[in-house]
Design a protein around this motif. Structure first.
Motif, mmCIF file in Angstrom:
data_model
loop_
_atom_site.group_PDB
_atom_site.id
_atom_site.type_symbol
_atom_site.label_atom_id
_atom_site.label_comp_id
_atom_site.label_asym_id
_atom_site.label_seq_id
_atom_site.Cartn_x
_atom_site.Cartn_y
_atom_site.Cartn_z
ATOM 1 N N UNK A 161 0.846 -1.188 0.000
ATOM 2 C CA UNK A 161 0.000 0.000 0.000
ATOM 3 C C UNK A 161 0.883 1.241 0.000
ATOM 4 N N UNK A 162 0.293 2.369 -0.384
ATOM 5 C CA UNK A 162 1.069 3.602 -0.481
ATOM 6 C C UNK A 162 1.593 4.029 0.886
ATOM 7 N N UNK A 163 2.853 4.427 0.914
ATOM 8 C CA UNK A 163 3.485 4.981 2.107
ATOM 9 C C UNK A 163 3.854 6.428 1.812
ATOM 10 N N UNK A 164 3.423 7.352 2.657
ATOM 11 C CA UNK A 164 3.710 8.770 2.446
ATOM 12 C C UNK A 164 5.192 9.041 2.715
ATOM 13 N N UNK A 165 5.799 9.971 1.971
ATOM 14 C CA UNK A 165 7.212 10.285 2.213
ATOM 15 C C UNK A 165 7.535 10.609 3.665
ATOM 16 N N UNK A 166 6.629 11.281 4.357
ATOM 17 C CA UNK A 166 6.899 11.628 5.756
ATOM 18 C C UNK A 166 6.988 10.398 6.650
ATOM 19 N N UNK A 167 6.371 9.307 6.225
ATOM 20 C CA UNK A 167 6.419 8.078 7.018
ATOM 21 C C UNK A 167 7.660 7.244 6.717
ATOM 22 N N UNK A 168 8.518 7.750 5.836
ATOM 23 C CA UNK A 168 9.749 7.039 5.490
ATOM 24 C C UNK A 168 10.992 7.780 5.968
ATOM 25 N N UNK A 169 10.809 8.865 6.711
ATOM 26 C CA UNK A 169 11.953 9.710 7.056
ATOM 27 C C UNK A 169 12.950 9.011 7.967
ATOM 28 N N UNK A 170 12.482 8.138 8.823
ATOM 29 C CA UNK A 170 13.410 7.402 9.689
ATOM 30 C C UNK A 170 14.336 6.525 8.848
ATOM 31 N N UNK A 171 13.760 5.861 7.851
ATOM 32 C CA UNK A 171 14.567 5.013 6.973
ATOM 33 C C UNK A 171 15.504 5.852 6.110
ATOM 34 N N UNK A 192 16.747 8.766 6.908
ATOM 35 C CA UNK A 192 17.815 9.267 7.779
ATOM 36 C C UNK A 192 18.874 8.192 8.008
ATOM 37 N N UNK A 193 18.449 6.947 8.138
ATOM 38 C CA UNK A 193 19.412 5.858 8.314
ATOM 39 C C UNK A 193 20.302 5.713 7.083
ATOM 40 N N UNK A 194 19.717 5.877 5.905
ATOM 41 C CA UNK A 194 20.500 5.834 4.666
ATOM 42 C C UNK A 194 21.536 6.953 4.662
ATOM 43 N N UNK A 195 21.104 8.158 5.001
ATOM 44 C CA UNK A 195 22.009 9.307 4.985
ATOM 45 C C UNK A 195 23.098 9.168 6.038
#
Length: 222
Positions: free
Chosen positions: A85-95, A97-100
């Motif tokens: 299902x669609x995930x909003x960009x704001x709900x992916x910020x933790x992931x 940040x981990x990438x960065x």
């Protein structure tokens, strides 16, 4: 690392790219490297290239923030594929940040990049667009939307709808052509910058020409 099938083709990754961006791309590859919907690494690098080109007209833009945001902006799409299902960009910020963090991007830059990612996928035609407060948000939105227009946009549209099991054209509103009409034809009006508007005008004309030709061929009239 991603499967070779999903690696960006030669020429998409700039030869003289700053190593910081290569680090970010390597770090995000585990998310985007196997994407079949048109939101993978090749898309990220195209958005990167377009954003950097647009930024030539806006010297106040932070190119490190903009380039890194372009490379990580679609982590939420990969999460959506996993979730079904669609995930909003704001709900992916933790992931994101981990990438960065894994790419050793400084905390100061990370905050600005996360802000760009959070706001990048909003549209006037959908009624959910917030006004950007940074030129980098405007440039990221413009570059991402431009990659959904023109020849590449059409190719991505069919990749996206095919990956989601939708047909090319049925006329019932649940097909690839509906996606072109409902979203892609609206993107020209979403551009923030004059530099992007000039490109969007040409790509919009190509979309309209394609739709006319596609329908004619389907009816045996071309």
């Amino acid at each position: 690392m991603p499967d070779d099938h999903f690696r960006p083709p030669d020429g998409v990754v700039p030869d003289d790219v700053d190593p910081v961006f290569l680090n970010v791309a390597d770090a995000v590859a585990s998310w985007l490297g196997a994407d079949p919907t048109g939101h993978g690494l090749a898309h990220a690098w195209r958005v990167f290239n377009t954003a950097m080109s647009l930024a030539d007209e806006y010297p106040a833009a932070d190119r490190t923030v903009l380039g890194a945001a372009a490379l990580v902006h679609d982590v939420h799409r990969a999460m959506g594929l996993e979730a079904g299902e669609y995930v909003h960009p704001e709900d992916a910020l933790e992931e994101v940040e981990a990438v960065l963090s894994g790419a050793e991007v400084t905390e100061e830059k990370r905050d600005a990049i996360l802000h760009c990612v959070a706001l990048h996928e909003e549209y006037d035609f959908r009624g959910d667009r917030r006004d950007p407060d940074r030129i980098e948000v405007e440039l990221l939105r413009d570059a991402d939307n431009l990659d959904a227009m023109g020849a590449v946009g059409i190719a991505r549209c069919f990749a996206y709808t095919g990956a989601h099991g939708r047909p090319m054209w049925t006329g019932d509103g649940e097909d690839a052509l509906d996606h072109v009409e409902a979203k892609l034809l609206n993107l020209g009006d979403e551009m923030h910058t004059d530099a992007a508007r000039a490109v969007a005008e040409r790509r919009h004309a190509f979309l309209e020409s394609f739709l006319e030709r596609f329908r004619a061929e389907c009816r045996g009239q071309a």
